[in-house]
Design an enzyme around this catalytic site. Sequence first.
Site, PDB file in Angstrom:
ATOM      1  N   ALA A   1       0.860  -1.190   0.000  1.00 41.26           N
ATOM      2  CA  ALA A   1       0.000   0.000   0.000  1.00 41.26           C
ATOM      3  C   ALA A   1       0.888   1.228   0.000  1.00 41.26           C
ATOM      4  CB  ALA A   1      -0.921   0.003   1.218  1.00 41.26           C
ATOM      5  N   HIS A   2       0.270   2.386  -0.154  1.00 41.53           N
ATOM      6  CA  HIS A   2       0.996   3.654  -0.095  1.00 41.53           C
ATOM      7  C   HIS A   2       0.500   4.449   1.094  1.00 41.53           C
ATOM      8  CE1 HIS A   2       2.359   7.740  -1.194  1.00 41.53           C
ATOM      9  NE2 HIS A   2       3.321   7.109  -1.839  1.00 41.53           N
TER      10      HIS A   2
ATOM     11  N   GLY B   1       1.637   7.667   4.314  1.00 41.86           N
ATOM     12  CA  GLY B   1       2.191   8.999   4.470  1.00 41.86           C
ATOM     13  C   GLY B   1       3.702   9.052   4.348  1.00 41.86           C
TER      14      GLY B   1
ATOM     15  N   ILE C   1       4.626   1.099   1.184  1.00 37.87           N
ATOM     16  CA  ILE C   1       4.785   0.068   2.207  1.00 37.87           C
ATOM     17  C   ILE C   1       4.960  -1.248   1.452  1.00 37.87           C
ATOM     18  CG2 ILE C   1       3.699  -1.082   4.173  1.00 37.87           C
ATOM     19  CD1 ILE C   1       2.045   1.506   4.540  1.00 37.87           C
TER      20      ILE C   1
ATOM     21  N   LYS D   1       8.123  -0.494   6.207  1.00 34.81           N
ATOM     22  CA  LYS D   1       7.573   0.848   6.049  1.00 34.81           C
ATOM     23  C   LYS D   1       8.703   1.861   6.153  1.00 34.81           C
ATOM     24  CE  LYS D   1       4.276   4.166   7.869  1.00 34.81           C
ATOM     25  NZ  LYS D   1       3.230   4.462   8.844  1.00 34.81           N
TER      26      LYS D   1
ATOM     27  N   ASP E   1      -2.466   9.922  15.097  1.00 35.06           N
ATOM     28  CA  ASP E   1      -3.120   9.978  13.783  1.00 35.06           C
ATOM     29  C   ASP E   1      -4.092   8.814  13.588  1.00 35.06           C
ATOM     30  OD1 ASP E   1      -3.741  10.925  11.275  1.00 35.06           O
ATOM     31  OD2 ASP E   1      -2.024   9.987  10.299  1.00 35.06           O
TER      32      ASP E   1
END
Length: 777
Positions: free
Chosen positions: A202-203, A205, A209, A225, A325
């Site tokens: 996945a992408h 922040g 990844i 990551k 977050d």
Amino acid sequence: MTTIACTQPGCTGSIEDGYCNVCGSPVAAATPAPASGGCTQPGCTGTYVDGYCDVCGSPAGAAAAVDEPDPISSPSTVSRASNRLASTPLGSARAAQAGSKLTRRLGTSSTRLRGARLGAGLTHVPTIPAIDASKAILANPMVPEDRRNCPSCGNAVGRSRGDQPGRSEGFCPKCRNPFSFSPKLKDGDLVGGQYLVRGCLAHGGFGWIYMAQDQNVSDRWVVLKGLLNSEDPDAVAAAIAEQQFLARVEHPLIVEIYNFVTHEGAGYIVMEYVGGTSLKTLLKQRMAANNGQYDALPIDQAIAYLLEILPAFSYLHDLGLVYCDFKPDNIIQVGDAVKLIDLGGVRRIDDLDSAIYGTVGFQAPEVAEVGPSIASDIYTLGRTLCVLAMEFRGYQSRYVTSLPPVGEVPLFQKYDSVYRLLAKACAKDPADRFQTADEFRVQLLGVLREVVADKQGVQAAQHSASSLLFGTPGDRSGGLGDEAAPWQRLPSLIADDSDKMAGWLKTVSVPDAAKRLELLVDAPESSAQILLEIAGAALEAGPDRYEMVDTAVSDLLAADPWEWRAVWMAGLVALARGDAPGAQSAFNAVYGQVPGELAPKLALAIACELSGEFDVAEGLYQTCARTDANYIAPSAFGLAAIRTKRDNLDGALAALDLVPPTSGAYVRARRQRAGLLAGSGRGLDALAQAMASIDSLTIDPVDRATLTADVFRNALDQVLQSGPQPGLRIDGRVATEPALRDGLEATYRQLAAAAQSRPERIALVDLANNVRGWTVR
């Protein structure tokens, strides 16, 4: 249109929107920047740069977003919602030493609050199968254009312009820093001499990844990551050292950190692979299955997810860490379990220097100025619950720091407690929020019980749940009987065993309120619990001591303006004085502080009943009755009283029928039911039902005889007026004149035998003689 040629050596491109359309180099600083202006989207404070807003990402010239009304919304006025009532103000400056009473009672460990898997044993959440690691690898890793933002300033970059496709690499026209959305690692790369990269997962922040296999541990799947991409080895080493504290985070609900490694100038965190589905993905799947229309999770399931993940926050906070977050992206469900992932934003509470990570719409408003805290984590949890449970339109613009009005949200209209819970969790002032994750979870669990009970109905309330804050209705000496004053029907506060005077208070066990009050006033030292006990004893001692309740309340609030227990005592003394509006205002404030508790709802219902707010009172009584077996009886009597005043006999009878035979108030409920039927004027059938209501009960003989005489007298009048009904029996006697006269005579003589005075006995004997059958000519 004038074309500006790129000035980079050997490049044949031209400048478009501030950067080269070939090499991506930014235009020289002297080149005029694209036109800018204030963003027109509601609630957005950004400006248009490079054709897009630098805050919300909306394109220049786009029509201002308008939150369309929800097609299933109810009218804005909700007659049974209590949030519109007057409320006593709480809080002005959180007392530094106060803290959370609930937290002190629970202790620091969150294990006491762990429930049974998802749903806490109260509701069902569908399981989600695990995803095989090899199948989770993206075949064509690419960041969608609408998610391409500069990692330095957040500006929209790499977007298409007309027929010109967006670029995955280049320079930000706003801050001039480079950006890249291309994977840095590829299949076959060996990172840290141990982790064999297999592709992108996945992408996030921090960039892409990656999925990899640990060649040192049986080729187990791990996640890599990015931590920092820098040409400075010292900076990478420092970044890794700064994040080493994550290695000691060990909790079954938090993704495990295995290692920290470097590769070609970049640092990576090596994490456990959690093969599940994020709640963000789950919401997207539900939306796709709903023809592109938002399909929120059922509120009970949304609450279940938060209940399960909150112990992870308690654990982090106990370690002095804040998550920062949190959002639906960061909960993964596998089977019937969940895990908190993505620890990239976690930081120490006392860290004043590290970068702060957050997401618009979820981040607390004070974070930008004062930094993250436990209270700001609570805020992100509340906002996440909003997004999971309802179509929260405008949560990143118009309502970026607020909740939408109750009238616009069907969920808030249906569940007042859900609104109160979210209003407290998402309060603008961090001091107004829940102060710990445990405190939030306890109230969340109470709200879940209400929601589940609402779905199951009143008859399902055969169980009860003990409260950490309140006793049970009628636990005072007055009980639930007719003789009890309104305030005596309410639960008492549970004493705080962590109070500094708790030990001494255990020596004060004097039943007489006045004597107990004398001892409490002479206590060796004052404390919050001492003042509460003084207020309680003064209340029991009677009207002459009510001023002492006022003084104790004032002293408590002076020490801690958020001390809702003081406001609870203020509500009780207001009820004792007959000040229904004052009691209503106080209990409404307490409800807002502990929205998962039933005691303030019952108290507010009583106050609203006395002040004539019947709709609100009835709604609150119904909530209490269907949620907890201990609250059925007081709620049923309240409902019966309101419905009787509204001439709704059937409704009053239905309310009294809610009281189960196992309740200590069952006899009183059946007796009251019989009395209502006896005086209803509905004919002989109603009178027969009245006697049937108490037929098998063991009640006071005089009370039974009084009711029986009333029933026989009314029945006799109706037979004389409308004729007999030989097929109907009333208390074992046929509905004919002779039988009813005999029954009434016998009952009068029974009452005469129990009379307390000679005149009363003579009067009853006269009544018996007058009704005898032989007196009829």
